[in-house]
Design a protein around this motif. Structure first.
Motif, PDB file in Angstrom:
ATOM      1  N   SER A  49       0.852  -1.184   0.000  1.00 43.13           N
ATOM      2  CA  SER A  49       0.000   0.000   0.000  1.00 43.13           C
ATOM      3  C   SER A  49       0.885   1.230   0.000  1.00 43.13           C
ATOM      4  O   SER A  49       1.836   1.330   0.778  1.00 43.13           O
ATOM      5  CB  SER A  49      -0.894  -0.017   1.242  1.00 43.13           C
ATOM      6  OG  SER A  49      -1.662   1.150   1.285  1.00 43.13           O
ATOM      7  N   MET A  50       0.570   2.181  -0.883  1.00 42.52           N
ATOM      8  CA  MET A  50       1.367   3.405  -0.981  1.00 42.52           C
ATOM      9  C   MET A  50       0.462   4.619  -0.975  1.00 42.52           C
ATOM     10  O   MET A  50      -0.629   4.580  -1.532  1.00 42.52           O
ATOM     11  CB  MET A  50       2.169   3.410  -2.286  1.00 42.52           C
ATOM     12  CG  MET A  50       3.181   2.327  -2.388  1.00 42.52           C
ATOM     13  SD  MET A  50       4.041   2.518  -3.937  1.00 42.52           S
ATOM     14  CE  MET A  50       4.826   0.949  -4.056  1.00 42.52           C
ATOM     15  N   ASP A  51       0.954   5.660  -0.375  1.00 39.58           N
ATOM     16  CA  ASP A  51       0.251   6.936  -0.380  1.00 39.58           C
ATOM     17  C   ASP A  51       0.957   7.826  -1.388  1.00 39.58           C
ATOM     18  O   ASP A  51       2.068   8.288  -1.158  1.00 39.58           O
ATOM     19  CB  ASP A  51       0.270   7.565   1.010  1.00 39.58           C
ATOM     20  CG  ASP A  51      -0.466   8.896   1.050  1.00 39.58           C
ATOM     21  OD1 ASP A  51      -1.196   9.194   0.092  1.00 39.58           O
ATOM     22  OD2 ASP A  51      -0.291   9.618   2.039  1.00 39.58           O
ATOM     23  N   LEU A  52       0.321   8.063  -2.529  1.00 41.10           N
ATOM     24  CA  LEU A  52       0.937   8.841  -3.601  1.00 41.10           C
ATOM     25  C   LEU A  52       0.496  10.296  -3.608  1.00 41.10           C
ATOM     26  O   LEU A  52       0.753  11.014  -4.570  1.00 41.10           O
ATOM     27  CB  LEU A  52       0.617   8.196  -4.950  1.00 41.10           C
ATOM     28  CG  LEU A  52       1.155   6.776  -5.125  1.00 41.10           C
ATOM     29  CD1 LEU A  52       0.689   6.194  -6.442  1.00 41.10           C
ATOM     30  CD2 LEU A  52       2.658   6.750  -5.041  1.00 41.10           C
ATOM     31  N   GLU A  53      -0.141  10.741  -2.549  1.00 41.40           N
ATOM     32  CA  GLU A  53      -0.635  12.114  -2.510  1.00 41.40           C
ATOM     33  C   GLU A  53       0.507  13.112  -2.630  1.00 41.40           C
ATOM     34  O   GLU A  53       0.377  14.139  -3.280  1.00 41.40           O
ATOM     35  CB  GLU A  53      -1.415  12.370  -1.235  1.00 41.40           C
ATOM     36  CG  GLU A  53      -2.048  13.751  -1.203  1.00 41.40           C
ATOM     37  CD  GLU A  53      -2.932  13.941   0.013  1.00 41.40           C
ATOM     38  OE1 GLU A  53      -3.442  15.044   0.159  1.00 41.40           O
ATOM     39  OE2 GLU A  53      -3.104  12.999   0.801  1.00 41.40           O
ATOM     40  N   GLN A  54       1.636  12.834  -2.025  1.00 43.65           N
ATOM     41  CA  GLN A  54       2.770  13.757  -2.064  1.00 43.65           C
ATOM     42  C   GLN A  54       3.452  13.761  -3.434  1.00 43.65           C
ATOM     43  O   GLN A  54       4.220  14.658  -3.735  1.00 43.65           O
ATOM     44  CB  GLN A  54       3.793  13.393  -0.983  1.00 43.65           C
ATOM     45  CG  GLN A  54       3.271  13.532   0.420  1.00 43.65           C
ATOM     46  CD  GLN A  54       2.980  14.976   0.781  1.00 43.65           C
ATOM     47  OE1 GLN A  54       3.698  15.872   0.369  1.00 43.65           O
ATOM     48  NE2 GLN A  54       1.919  15.204   1.530  1.00 43.65           N
ATOM     49  N   VAL A  55       3.173  12.784  -4.278  1.00 46.07           N
ATOM     50  CA  VAL A  55       3.840  12.678  -5.564  1.00 46.07           C
ATOM     51  C   VAL A  55       3.021  13.321  -6.682  1.00 46.07           C
ATOM     52  O   VAL A  55       3.527  13.530  -7.773  1.00 46.07           O
ATOM     53  CB  VAL A  55       4.099  11.197  -5.918  1.00 46.07           C
ATOM     54  CG1 VAL A  55       5.131  11.075  -7.017  1.00 46.07           C
ATOM     55  CG2 VAL A  55       4.537  10.405  -4.716  1.00 46.07           C
ATOM     56  N   LEU A  56       1.767  13.627  -6.414  1.00 46.22           N
ATOM     57  CA  LEU A  56       0.919  14.220  -7.444  1.00 46.22           C
ATOM     58  C   LEU A  56       1.456  15.580  -7.860  1.00 46.22           C
ATOM     59  O   LEU A  56       1.795  16.410  -7.020  1.00 46.22           O
ATOM     60  CB  LEU A  56      -0.524  14.376  -6.937  1.00 46.22           C
ATOM     61  CG  LEU A  56      -1.276  13.087  -6.695  1.00 46.22           C
ATOM     62  CD1 LEU A  56      -2.627  13.400  -6.067  1.00 46.22           C
ATOM     63  CD2 LEU A  56      -1.477  12.326  -7.970  1.00 46.22           C
ATOM     64  N   PHE A  57       1.531  15.807  -9.158  1.00 47.11           N
ATOM     65  CA  PHE A  57       2.027  17.083  -9.648  1.00 47.11           C
ATOM     66  C   PHE A  57       0.896  18.110  -9.609  1.00 47.11           C
ATOM     67  O   PHE A  57      -0.142  17.938 -10.237  1.00 47.11           O
ATOM     68  CB  PHE A  57       2.551  16.967 -11.075  1.00 47.11           C
ATOM     69  CG  PHE A  57       2.957  18.287 -11.655  1.00 47.11           C
ATOM     70  CD1 PHE A  57       4.115  18.905 -11.226  1.00 47.11           C
ATOM     71  CD2 PHE A  57       2.175  18.917 -12.593  1.00 47.11           C
ATOM     72  CE1 PHE A  57       4.494  20.128 -11.736  1.00 47.11           C
ATOM     73  CE2 PHE A  57       2.539  20.136 -13.110  1.00 47.11           C
ATOM     74  CZ  PHE A  57       3.708  20.752 -12.684  1.00 47.11           C
ATOM     75  N   VAL A  58       1.111  19.145  -8.877  1.00 41.42           N
ATOM     76  CA  VAL A  58       0.164  20.258  -8.807  1.00 41.42           C
ATOM     77  C   VAL A  58       0.978  21.533  -9.014  1.00 41.42           C
ATOM     78  O   VAL A  58       1.926  21.787  -8.274  1.00 41.42           O
ATOM     79  CB  VAL A  58      -0.553  20.307  -7.441  1.00 41.42           C
ATOM     80  CG1 VAL A  58      -1.528  21.473  -7.385  1.00 41.42           C
ATOM     81  CG2 VAL A  58      -1.278  19.012  -7.175  1.00 41.42           C
ATOM     82  N   PRO A  59       0.645  22.308 -10.038  1.00 41.39           N
ATOM     83  CA  PRO A  59       1.428  23.527 -10.264  1.00 41.39           C
ATOM     84  C   PRO A  59       1.308  24.481  -9.076  1.00 41.39           C
ATOM     85  O   PRO A  59       0.250  24.622  -8.485  1.00 41.39           O
ATOM     86  CB  PRO A  59       0.812  24.145 -11.513  1.00 41.39           C
ATOM     87  CG  PRO A  59      -0.450  23.431 -11.752  1.00 41.39           C
ATOM     88  CD  PRO A  59      -0.428  22.156 -10.971  1.00 41.39           C
TER      89      PRO A  59
END
Length: 70
Positions: A49-59
Motif C-alpha cells: 500500500s502506498m500513499d501517492l498524494e505527495q507525488v501528485l504534480f500540482v502547479p
C-alpha cells in the motif's frame, strides 16, 4: 405518464438496484476471503500500500506570479 409506464420504469429500477446490491455483496465477500487468505502463514499473497498524494504534480505559483498573471 401512464401508470403502466411508471410501473415498468419502477420495476426496471428495482431490478437494476437488486443487481447492483448482488454485485456489491459479491465484491465484499471476495475482499473478505482475500483478507482471510492473506493472513494465513502459508499464503503467497503480498499486499503493498502506498500513499501517492505527495507525488501528485500540482502547479504552484508564488504570490507575485499570480498578481502579474491576472
Amino acid at each position: 405518464m401512464p401508470i403502466q409506464a411508471r410501473n415498468k420504469n419502477s420495476s426496471k429500477a428495482k431490478i437494476s438496484l437488486d443487481v447492483h446490491h448482488l454485485k456489491a455483496e459479491k465484491a465484499r465477500e471476495c475482499m473478505k476471503n482475500d483478507i482471510t487468505e492473506a493472513q494465513l502463514p502459508s499464503s503467497d499473497h503480498t499486499v503493498i500500500s502506498m500513499d501517492l498524494e505527495q507525488v501528485l504534480f500540482v502547479p504552484s505559483l508564488t504570490h507575485s506570479d499570480m498578481f502579474y498573471m491576472s
